[in-house]
Design a protein around this motif. Sequence first.
Motif, PDB file in Angstrom:
ATOM      1  N   LYS A 192       3.373   0.049  -4.984  1.00 49.93           N
ATOM      2  CA  LYS A 192       2.672  -1.020  -4.273  1.00 49.93           C
ATOM      3  C   LYS A 192       3.590  -2.228  -4.236  1.00 49.93           C
ATOM      4  CE  LYS A 192      -1.437  -3.924  -4.461  1.00 49.93           C
ATOM      5  NZ  LYS A 192      -0.720  -5.195  -4.499  1.00 49.93           N
ATOM      6  N   CYS A 193       3.635  -2.894  -3.102  1.00 47.66           N
ATOM      7  CA  CYS A 193       4.414  -4.119  -2.961  1.00 47.66           C
ATOM      8  C   CYS A 193       3.893  -5.160  -3.944  1.00 47.66           C
ATOM      9  CB  CYS A 193       4.311  -4.642  -1.523  1.00 47.66           C
ATOM     10  SG  CYS A 193       5.159  -6.215  -1.243  1.00 47.66           S
ATOM     11  N   ARG A 194       4.795  -5.893  -4.579  1.00 46.56           N
ATOM     12  CA  ARG A 194       4.386  -6.918  -5.543  1.00 46.56           C
ATOM     13  C   ARG A 194       3.713  -8.107  -4.881  1.00 46.56           C
ATOM     14  NH1 ARG A 194       9.735  -7.358  -9.391  1.00 46.56           N
ATOM     15  NH2 ARG A 194       9.814  -5.158  -9.930  1.00 46.56           N
ATOM     16  N   SER A 195       3.959  -8.294  -3.570  1.00 45.77           N
ATOM     17  CA  SER A 195       3.470  -9.482  -2.876  1.00 45.77           C
ATOM     18  C   SER A 195       2.257  -9.250  -1.982  1.00 45.77           C
ATOM     19  CB  SER A 195       4.596 -10.075  -2.017  1.00 45.77           C
ATOM     20  OG  SER A 195       5.700 -10.423  -2.831  1.00 45.77           O
ATOM     21  N   CYS A 196       1.916  -7.970  -1.713  1.00 44.13           N
ATOM     22  CA  CYS A 196       0.775  -7.683  -0.837  1.00 44.13           C
ATOM     23  C   CYS A 196       0.254  -6.279  -1.134  1.00 44.13           C
ATOM     24  CB  CYS A 196       1.174  -7.819   0.638  1.00 44.13           C
ATOM     25  SG  CYS A 196       2.309  -6.550   1.233  1.00 44.13           S
ATOM     26  N   ASP A 197      -0.606  -5.768  -0.294  1.00 42.97           N
ATOM     27  CA  ASP A 197      -1.227  -4.465  -0.518  1.00 42.97           C
ATOM     28  C   ASP A 197      -0.459  -3.292   0.102  1.00 42.97           C
ATOM     29  OD1 ASP A 197      -3.317  -5.491  -2.007  1.00 42.97           O
ATOM     30  OD2 ASP A 197      -4.570  -5.840  -0.248  1.00 42.97           O
ATOM     31  N   TYR A 198       0.717  -3.535   0.661  1.00 38.74           N
ATOM     32  CA  TYR A 198       1.516  -2.468   1.271  1.00 38.74           C
ATOM     33  C   TYR A 198       1.908  -1.446   0.205  1.00 38.74           C
ATOM     34  CZ  TYR A 198       5.218  -0.198   3.959  1.00 38.74           C
ATOM     35  OH  TYR A 198       5.998   0.719   4.615  1.00 38.74           O
ATOM     36  N   VAL A 199       1.816  -0.160   0.560  1.00 33.87           N
ATOM     37  CA  VAL A 199       2.249   0.907  -0.346  1.00 33.87           C
ATOM     38  C   VAL A 199       3.192   1.837   0.394  1.00 33.87           C
ATOM     39  CG1 VAL A 199       0.186   0.842  -1.807  1.00 33.87           C
ATOM     40  CG2 VAL A 199       0.261   2.400   0.144  1.00 33.87           C
ATOM     41  N   GLY A 200       4.105   2.463  -0.360  1.00 35.15           N
ATOM     42  CA  GLY A 200       5.021   3.411   0.240  1.00 35.15           C
ATOM     43  C   GLY A 200       6.042   3.884  -0.764  1.00 35.15           C
ATOM     44  N   ALA A 201       6.949   4.710  -0.287  1.00 33.85           N
ATOM     45  CA  ALA A 201       8.049   5.194  -1.114  1.00 33.85           C
ATOM     46  C   ALA A 201       8.921   4.004  -1.516  1.00 33.85           C
ATOM     47  CB  ALA A 201       8.863   6.219  -0.333  1.00 33.85           C
ATOM     48  N   PRO A 202       9.647   4.115  -2.622  1.00 38.40           N
ATOM     49  CA  PRO A 202      10.465   2.984  -3.080  1.00 38.40           C
ATOM     50  C   PRO A 202      11.374   2.393  -1.998  1.00 38.40           C
ATOM     51  CG  PRO A 202      10.369   4.636  -4.788  1.00 38.40           C
ATOM     52  CD  PRO A 202       9.694   5.231  -3.578  1.00 38.40           C
ATOM     53  N   ALA A 203      12.031   3.231  -1.202  1.00 37.20           N
ATOM     54  CA  ALA A 203      12.900   2.717  -0.134  1.00 37.20           C
ATOM     55  C   ALA A 203      12.087   1.979   0.925  1.00 37.20           C
ATOM     56  CB  ALA A 203      13.696   3.856   0.496  1.00 37.20           C
ATOM     57  N   SER A 204      10.886   2.470   1.221  1.00 36.47           N
ATOM     58  CA  SER A 204      10.022   1.798   2.191  1.00 36.47           C
ATOM     59  C   SER A 204       9.566   0.439   1.678  1.00 36.47           C
ATOM     60  CB  SER A 204       8.791   2.654   2.505  1.00 36.47           C
ATOM     61  OG  SER A 204       9.181   3.837   3.152  1.00 36.47           O
ATOM     62  N   ILE A 205       9.265   0.372   0.391  1.00 32.76           N
ATOM     63  CA  ILE A 205       8.867  -0.906  -0.220  1.00 32.76           C
ATOM     64  C   ILE A 205      10.016  -1.904  -0.108  1.00 32.76           C
ATOM     65  CG2 ILE A 205       8.254  -2.049  -2.397  1.00 32.76           C
ATOM     66  CD1 ILE A 205       5.934  -0.507  -1.215  1.00 32.76           C
ATOM     67  N   ALA A 206      11.231  -1.466  -0.397  1.00 31.48           N
ATOM     68  CA  ALA A 206      12.392  -2.362  -0.316  1.00 31.48           C
ATOM     69  C   ALA A 206      12.574  -2.882   1.109  1.00 31.48           C
ATOM     70  CB  ALA A 206      13.645  -1.638  -0.794  1.00 31.48           C
TER      71      ALA A 206
END
Length: 76
Positions: free
Chosen positions: A42-56
């Motif tokens: 989960k993104c530290r700043s919002c509710d977005y979730v995804g694979a580590p590369a997607s989060i980056a």
Amino acid sequence: MAEAALLAAEYGSSVAQLLHRHGYGPGHSVSARAVSEGVWQKCRSCDYVGAPASIANHAKKAHPVAVGEQARGAER
């Protein structure tokens, strides 16, 4: 290629049908399961979730100030 063939043959080319047949839907999120099992984040700043590369990638685009602040914090 194989994924598309399987989806077409088993689920009528419908990801929604695939998810439904595996018990996912309202109240039972496949995204939440991926996060709980540690394969997604989960993104530290919002509710977005995804694979580590997607989060980056998401964080660079959606939260450029927060990403810059994190980099400065790591330098200290």
